[in-house]
Design an enzyme around this catalytic site. Sequence first.
Site, PDB file in Angstrom:
ATOM      1  N   HIS A  17      47.085  34.661  31.424  1.00 19.89           N
ATOM      2  CA  HIS A  17      46.802  33.271  31.815  1.00 19.89           C
ATOM      3  C   HIS A  17      47.821  32.800  32.853  1.00 19.89           C
ATOM      4  O   HIS A  17      47.466  32.164  33.847  1.00 19.89           O
ATOM      5  CB  HIS A  17      46.924  32.327  30.610  1.00 19.89           C
ATOM      6  N   ARG A  90      38.448  39.250  33.858  1.00 21.03           N
ATOM      7  CA  ARG A  90      39.070  40.543  33.556  1.00 21.03           C
ATOM      8  C   ARG A  90      38.092  41.701  33.686  1.00 21.03           C
ATOM      9  O   ARG A  90      38.477  42.804  34.017  1.00 21.03           O
ATOM     10  CB  ARG A  90      39.597  40.535  32.108  1.00 21.03           C
ATOM     11  N   SER A 128      44.063  36.725  24.274  1.00 22.21           N
ATOM     12  CA  SER A 128      44.683  36.023  23.138  1.00 22.21           C
ATOM     13  C   SER A 128      44.209  36.636  21.823  1.00 22.21           C
ATOM     14  O   SER A 128      44.967  36.723  20.863  1.00 22.21           O
ATOM     15  CB  SER A 128      44.343  34.536  23.176  1.00 22.21           C
TER      16      SER A 128
END
Length: 165
Positions: A17, A90, A128
């Site tokens: 991030h 991604r 995450s």
Amino acid sequence: MRRALFPGSFDPITLGHIEIIQRGLSLFDEVVIGIGINTTKQAMFSPEVRQRWIEIAFQGEPRVRVACYTTLTVLFAREVGAKFILRGLRSAPDYEYERNIDLLNKQLDPSIETFYLLSSPQTSFVSSTLVREVIRFRGHLEGLLPPHIIADIYKLYPGGKPVTE
Ligand code: ADP
């Protein structure tokens, strides 16, 4: 003034991030990091902790601001005066996911444009969700999170050390 909203759960914020936000700062005058609070999903870290960790990561950068929100992302973008949304990509599954959100957001508010930045090879495997797994099973967090967050999380481990050492 080009202000972008970078929305996400940030449970917790990762080096992936942070890389996208830093690169976003070369495109936009200001980046508002919006922590979307999903009341139906149980997060690992409280909104307050997530916000504090992000604020520490960007302390000394006056062009970044952090806020929590519980509404639709486009409504929050309007509320903070952001004409742009910033997102990271991604992989192909990210693209599929983002495409639907983009189409929905365009339907809700055609005036808001979303920009996508491809993640770098160093962080494209970081999510995450995976980080939370590493935390649960007490793995090493170096290379995944900024040092101040790692230090806080290691303090929570009984004995203070990850088991993969
Ligand atoms: P969400 O909960 O909507 O998946 P996240 O909090 O995981 O959102 O992420 C917010 C944004 O950051 C998304 O655009 C996501 O694709 C992007 N992102 C997450 N991890 C990375 C990474 N390692 N590299 C680049 N972008 C990332």
